[in-house]
Design an enzyme around this catalytic site. Structure first.
Site, PDB file in Angstrom:
ATOM      1  CG  ASP A  34     148.153 151.803  99.300  1.00  0.00           C
ATOM      2  OD1 ASP A  34     147.292 151.023  98.746  1.00  0.00           O
ATOM      3  OD2 ASP A  34     147.717 152.504 100.401  1.00  0.00           O
ATOM      4  CG  HIS A 174     153.289 150.762 101.508  1.00  0.00           C
ATOM      5  ND1 HIS A 174     152.666 150.471 102.702  1.00  0.00           N
ATOM      6  CD2 HIS A 174     152.464 152.133 101.276  1.00  0.00           C
ATOM      7  CE1 HIS A 174     152.036 151.352 102.964  1.00  0.00           C
ATOM      8  NE2 HIS A 174     151.584 152.530 102.299  1.00  0.00           N
TER       9      HIS A 174
HETATM   10 ZN   LIG Z   1     150.547 155.712  99.494  1.00  0.00          ZN
END
Ligand SMILES: [Zn+2]
Length: 207
Positions: A34, A174
């Site tokens: 992400d 991430h």
């Molecule tokens: Zn996020």
């Protein structure tokens, strides 16, 4: 104290019936990233994935995708799938429904067509989820969270949780500057672990 779960409790998927938390019946492990694309972290992640012939899914922030269009192209050309993650990384809990849909649509409008979407922070109201499903958007949550965004995370504990993933599990990382240091520790070990078990890393089907 941590305010997130490493591993989602069983009741969460029951509550959010219209969201995807895992891929039952699949033989693969689903790595997801992400908050990118980030000009430093994303190329590093792509390199790591390539070493293991691993495919993954990237949930892109619209603003970041606008800044790094060549990375969006590279992600796709290397066989990964993509999804939206809003234009400015906004929580569904903090906006009116209309403003939230606008955020999502703006984010999706700057990347190649995809119906996959992950709500930032996992924060989405049930009626928003229902409405997105009606619009044909597939909301993807996760089963295992790496905690890589947390500077104080216990990396070994995080790794142990990730290693407990099974076929069909969806893991969250991430590709952001904030998570980079933890990611450089956690990701290669996760890739190594499941490769040793001969489990393939798969991208979520691009819809
Ligand atoms: Zn996020």
């Amino acid at each position: 104290m941590r305010t997130y779960f490493f591993k989602n409790p069983w009741w969460l998927a029951k509550f959010y019936l219209k969201a995807t938390f895992s891929i039952p019946g699949s033989e693969g492990i689903y790595l997801t990233f992400d908050d990118g694309p980030n000009e430093i972290v994303t190329p590093w992640v792509l390199d790591q994935l390539k070493k293991y012939n691993a495919k993954a899914t990237f949930f892109l922030i619209g603003k970041m995708a606008e800044k790094n269009p060549e990375l969006v192209s590279q992600i796709i050309s290397e066989g990964h799938s993509i999804g939206g993650h809003t234009h400015h990384h906004t929580s569904g809990w903090q906006l009116t429904n209309e403003a939230y849909y606008k955020e999502i649509e703006e984010g999706l409008s700057v990347i190649p067509k995809t119906k996959l979407f992950r709500p930032p922070y996992g924060q989405i109201r049930l009626n928003q989820l229902t409405q997105l499903t009606k619009k044909g958007i597939k909301t993807v949550m996760w089963s295992h969270l790496s905690g890589d965004f947390d500077e104080k995370v216990n990396r070994e504990a995080s790794l142990e949780v990730l290693k407990s993933a099974e076929t069909g599990s969806i893991l969250v990382f991430h590709d952001s500057q904030k998570a980079f240091e933890n990611l450089t520790y956690i990701l290669p070990r996760v890739l190594d672990h499941f490769s040793t078990l001969r489990l393939p890393f798969k991208a979520l089907p691009q819809v």
